[in-house]
Design a protein around this motif. Structure first.
Motif, mmCIF file in Angstrom:
data_model
loop_
_atom_site.group_PDB
_atom_site.id
_atom_site.type_symbol
_atom_site.label_atom_id
_atom_site.label_comp_id
_atom_site.label_asym_id
_atom_site.label_seq_id
_atom_site.Cartn_x
_atom_site.Cartn_y
_atom_site.Cartn_z
ATOM 1 N N ASP A 37 -3.282 0.864 -11.569
ATOM 2 C CA ASP A 37 -4.373 0.459 -10.682
ATOM 3 C C ASP A 37 -5.623 0.038 -11.439
ATOM 4 O O ASP A 37 -6.706 -0.004 -10.857
ATOM 5 N N ASN A 64 0.785 -1.236 0.000
ATOM 6 C CA ASN A 64 0.000 0.000 0.000
ATOM 7 C C ASN A 64 0.819 1.289 0.000
ATOM 8 O O ASN A 64 0.491 2.249 -0.673
ATOM 9 N N ASP A 65 1.880 1.321 0.770
ATOM 10 C CA ASP A 65 2.571 2.595 0.939
ATOM 11 C C ASP A 65 3.835 2.721 0.085
ATOM 12 O O ASP A 65 4.647 3.595 0.290
ATOM 13 N N MET A 90 1.239 4.736 -15.103
ATOM 14 C CA MET A 90 0.930 3.914 -16.280
ATOM 15 C C MET A 90 1.958 2.786 -16.404
ATOM 16 O O MET A 90 3.096 2.915 -15.941
ATOM 17 N N ASP A 107 3.343 13.410 -13.865
ATOM 18 C CA ASP A 107 4.669 13.997 -13.655
ATOM 19 C C ASP A 107 5.539 13.931 -14.905
ATOM 20 O O ASP A 107 6.651 14.456 -14.901
ATOM 21 N N ILE A 147 3.936 5.449 -4.560
ATOM 22 C CA ILE A 147 2.832 6.397 -4.587
ATOM 23 C C ILE A 147 3.182 7.456 -5.628
ATOM 24 O O ILE A 147 3.978 8.343 -5.374
ATOM 25 N N GLN A 148 2.640 7.285 -6.806
ATOM 26 C CA GLN A 148 2.945 8.192 -7.912
ATOM 27 C C GLN A 148 1.644 8.608 -8.578
ATOM 28 O O GLN A 148 0.718 7.805 -8.674
ATOM 29 N N PRO A 149 1.570 9.848 -9.057
ATOM 30 C CA PRO A 149 0.321 10.291 -9.678
ATOM 31 C C PRO A 149 0.135 9.704 -11.075
ATOM 32 O O PRO A 149 1.038 9.773 -11.901
ATOM 33 N N ASP A 150 -1.054 9.127 -11.287
ATOM 34 C CA ASP A 150 -1.464 8.604 -12.590
ATOM 35 C C ASP A 150 -0.377 7.701 -13.187
ATOM 36 O O ASP A 150 0.192 7.991 -14.237
#
Lengths: 258, 166
Positions: B125, B89-90, B98, B149, B93-96
């Motif tokens: 995800d 889970n931790d 692919m 990013d 952690i990256q935005p969007d």
């Protein structure tokens, strides 16, 4: 009447009282510690979500103004059945959303903007600086599959929450402890989202809109952070799910277990 | 005078000793739980997805991130291959985020742009990712790329799925 008597101003307490107090303190300390450990173990872990506070980035994409402003960002290298774009919710700083009306002139056009990322799982939001949102000089080709696809009329049980806090600005940004903040945010224009938890599987996020695809911020305020049942038309736009229903038909779930 | 008062205080505190923990336990036990759904409506459920069998599972395919990778093969359609990725889970952690497939064995650094020949498999995800046929017959790399990013997050070791070679 012949037992020891506690006298507060004496230097030393009676030995019998002293033993009793020590036993009481140790017992209460053990109970308190055990109870604290038990309560801590009973808690759910908070979700992993991020607000990149203080980090401004540039973004480009195709603006969609309704039901709430969001940015379509084409994914390079997409082909065949893969979804060719990502959808980023757009909000303004603090407890404000972007006004869909003021974004209407940019609807369908390529825009450049600056903002701060908020993200949780595969949900991404940008806290955009409203003055930075400008039509871009270069036009992006609309990616395939941008049209909304109807998934039919469906019923969901879930919780209405304000997307900005839940996706990263507050953690935990859900349920009753966060209710007042969520109401303020949603009344300020932050898109309300229905969080649907599955017993087995990932949670679903459905953007709430009226039956005619308009924002429902003011109509949902008294149901925020409560268990609710919503029946409406579900549309998929890429990975974004939109639930269109008249807020007067939302039903509060009062039973303990839905 | 003082003994009756002490007696009264003793009774009050004994009563509170019973009532407060009981009230607390009652409050905890009768909290409204989050509503959960046993299953999604049919049109949104993955139940209709083809049944897949796991050919192999690996951790350590990526250098920086502890990503578990499952290679899945269709039980009825033997030409259907999918990839399932999962991470604690931790981590990661990256935005969007692919997932891309890049054929060959190019050297890719995190500061590089996404290679032009990259094929999008899907969002990290987004559930099981369908593998292109090209990935079956040639060596290649899996690339984790943050679209928000515009940055490469991690690159796998070279992998040829069908022959299970690393």
């Amino acid at each position: 009447m012949n037992g020891p008597f506690y006298i507060g101003w004496q230097d030393r307490a009676d030995p019998e009282i002293k033993r009793f107090i020590i036993r009481c303190v140790l017992l209460l300390f053990s109970i308190g510690l055990g109870f604290a450990i038990l309560l801590a173990r009973m808690q759910r872990t908070i979700g992993v979500s991020v607000f990149e506070w203080g980090t401004e980035k540039k973004f480009s994409g195709i603006m969609k103004a309704m039901p709430y402003p969001h940015l379509i960002v084409p994914r390079p290298g997409a082909s065949g059945a893969t979804i060719g774009f990502s959808t980023y919710y757009l909000v303004a700083p603090f407890k404000h959303g972007l006004d869909p009306g003021s974004m209407a002139s940019l609807d369908g056009r390529t825009v450049d903007l600056r903002g701060t990322l908020i993200y949780r799982g595969n949900e991404t939001m940008i806290e955009a600086i409203p003055d930075s949102i400008k039509a871009s000089l270069r036009q992006m080709e609309p990616p395939a599959g941008l049209e909304n696809v109807s998934l039919g009329r469906q019923t969901f049980d879930g919780e209405i929450l304000d997307s900005k806090c839940f996706f990263g600005v507050m953690n935990p940004g859900q349920s009753v402890p966060h209710r007042d903040c969520a109401i303020l945010c949603i009344s300020g224009g932050i898109p309300p989202v229905l969080l649907v938890r599955q017993k087995h599987g990932r949670p679903l996020y459905l953007l709430l809109a009226s039956a005619d695809n308009k924002p429902v911020n003011q109509q949902v305020l008294d149901m925020v952070a409560e268990p609710v049942e919503i029946r409406g038309e579900v549309e998929r736009q890429g990975e974004l799910l939109i639930l269109r229903a008249d807020p007067s038909t939302y039903r509060r779930l009062n039973s303990r277990s839905p | 005078m003082i003994r009756p008062l002490r007696h009264w205080h003793g009774q009050v505190f004994r009563m509170l000793g019973y009532v407060l923990p009981l009230a607390f336990a009652f409050g905890i036990a009768y909290r409204k739980p989050f509503p959960t759904m046993d299953k999604l409506p049919a049109s949104m459920s993955r139940a209709a997805d083809p049944v897949m069998a796991c050919d192999w599972q690996r951790s350590g395919l990526f250098e920086k991130s502890p990503v578990q990778v499952w290679f899945l093969r269709g039980e009825t359609d033997h030409n259907l291959f999918k990839l399932r990725l999962s991470v604690a889970n931790d981590f990661l952690i990256q935005p969007d985020l692919m997932v891309y497939w890049v054929s060959g064995n190019p050297i890719i650094k995190s500061s590089d742009p996404l290679p032009k020949q990259s094929l999008l498999l899907g969002g990290f995800d987004s559930g099981d990712l369908t593998l292109p046929k090209a990935a079956m017959d040639t060596n290649g790399l899996l690339v984790l790329y943050s679209l928000a990013d515009n940055q490469i997050v991690d690159v796998s070791k070279p992998v040829l799925f069908r022959n299970q070679d690393l």
